[in-house]
Design a protein around this motif. Structure first.
Motif, PDB file in Angstrom:
ATOM      1  N   ASN A  19       0.866  -1.182   0.000  1.00 50.30           N
ATOM      2  CA  ASN A  19       0.000   0.000   0.000  1.00 50.30           C
ATOM      3  C   ASN A  19       0.905   1.235   0.000  1.00 50.30           C
ATOM      4  N   VAL A  20       1.463   1.514  -1.166  1.00 49.81           N
ATOM      5  CA  VAL A  20       2.465   2.574  -1.276  1.00 49.81           C
ATOM      6  C   VAL A  20       1.889   3.928  -0.880  1.00 49.81           C
ATOM      7  N   ALA A  21       0.621   4.157  -1.226  1.00 51.11           N
ATOM      8  CA  ALA A  21       0.010   5.458  -0.966  1.00 51.11           C
ATOM      9  C   ALA A  21      -0.562   5.584   0.447  1.00 51.11           C
TER      10      ALA A  21
ATOM     11  N   ASP B 183      -6.324   4.213   3.439  1.00 50.10           N
ATOM     12  CA  ASP B 183      -7.007   3.464   4.498  1.00 50.10           C
ATOM     13  C   ASP B 183      -7.946   2.407   3.952  1.00 50.10           C
ATOM     14  N   ALA B 184      -8.567   2.674   2.809  1.00 55.94           N
ATOM     15  CA  ALA B 184      -9.569   1.759   2.274  1.00 55.94           C
ATOM     16  C   ALA B 184      -8.970   0.659   1.409  1.00 55.94           C
ATOM     17  N   LYS B 185      -7.669   0.632   1.295  1.00 60.94           N
ATOM     18  CA  LYS B 185      -7.035  -0.324   0.397  1.00 60.94           C
ATOM     19  C   LYS B 185      -6.116  -1.243   1.180  1.00 60.94           C
TER      20      LYS B 185
ATOM     21  N   PRO C 180      -3.525   5.081  -6.156  1.00 59.02           N
ATOM     22  CA  PRO C 180      -4.849   5.702  -6.082  1.00 59.02           C
ATOM     23  C   PRO C 180      -5.404   5.944  -7.482  1.00 59.02           C
ATOM     24  N   PHE C 181      -6.715   5.759  -7.618  1.00 66.70           N
ATOM     25  CA  PHE C 181      -7.326   5.959  -8.939  1.00 66.70           C
ATOM     26  C   PHE C 181      -7.156   7.400  -9.384  1.00 66.70           C
TER      27      PHE C 181
END
Length: 211
Positions: free
Chosen positions: A123-125, A128-130, A157-158
């Motif tokens: 989770n590079v970014a 919280d939701a990923k 992130p999208f």
């Protein structure tokens, strides 16, 4: 983002798109074709188009599609990974791209083999939701893995601008180098070219190939 079932695939369209992507990538990048939305009866058309590696997101679809087309492809698992499904997934795939929890590591310890290879999702970014392992915790997580960690995977992130993904891909490449890992699974239909620029060794493509 397409969520409709994909039907009426034209093998020649897919073949041309694959050739275009391969020319851009060069020989060191594997093109994984994501088949989450491809209905099972269309898989033979992908084989006809020259697709060699596919990725599935759900165990039940993986089982059904593999039973239908046999050994037409190499298969990877690219979806959210539930620990209770690890035992069934392992015999069906070459790689799991989404290992990120200790409960999954426990199941890999029980059911993995000397040939089992995984990618750790990072989770590079810090979203919280990923899912995914935090970069700071990556070394300890790799050390706890009972099977071989071949590389890393991330989903940035999208964003509608592919360039927005670049710093996340660059960070993943740096982490892989720091931990002596070769495989980098990053980049999807909207940002695969940026991922290749930053060192991707596997790109996960879907709709960009079908039209």
């Amino acid at each position: 983002m397409n969520t409709e079932p994909i039907r009426d695939i034209d093998p020649e369209v897919v073949r041309r798109n694959l050739e275009r992507v391969r020319e851009r990538c060069g020989p060191g990048v594997e093109i994984l074709v994501a088949t989450k939305y491809v209905v099972p009866e269309e898989l033979e058309r992908l084989a006809e188009a020259g697709v060699e590696l596919v990725g599935e997101n759900r165990l039940q679809d993986l089982e059904a599609k593999r039973e239908l087309v046999g050994g037409a492809f190499a298969w990877d698992f690219i979806g959210n990974l539930q620990s209770r499904k690890v035992k069934r997934i392992l015999p069906l795939v070459r790689l799991i791209h989404s290992v990120a929890t200790d409960s999954v590591l426990e199941q890999l310890g029980r059911h993995g083999t000397p040939d089992t290879e995984i990618l750790v999702e990072v989770n590079v970014a810090g979203e919280d939701a990923k899912g995914g392992v935090a970069p700071a915790a990556l070394g300890d997580f790799i050390a706890r893995s009972p099977v071989r960690v071949g590389g890393l995977m991330t989903m940035p992130p999208f964003a509608t601008d592919a360039e927005a993904s670049r710093p996340y891909f660059a960070r993943l490449a740096t982490l892989a180098t720091e931990h002596g890992l070769e495989r980098l699974s990053m980049g999807t239909s909207q940002d695969w070219e940026v991922a290749v620029d930053e060192g991707a060794t596997i790109i996960r493509l879907g709709t960009v190939l079908y039209r």
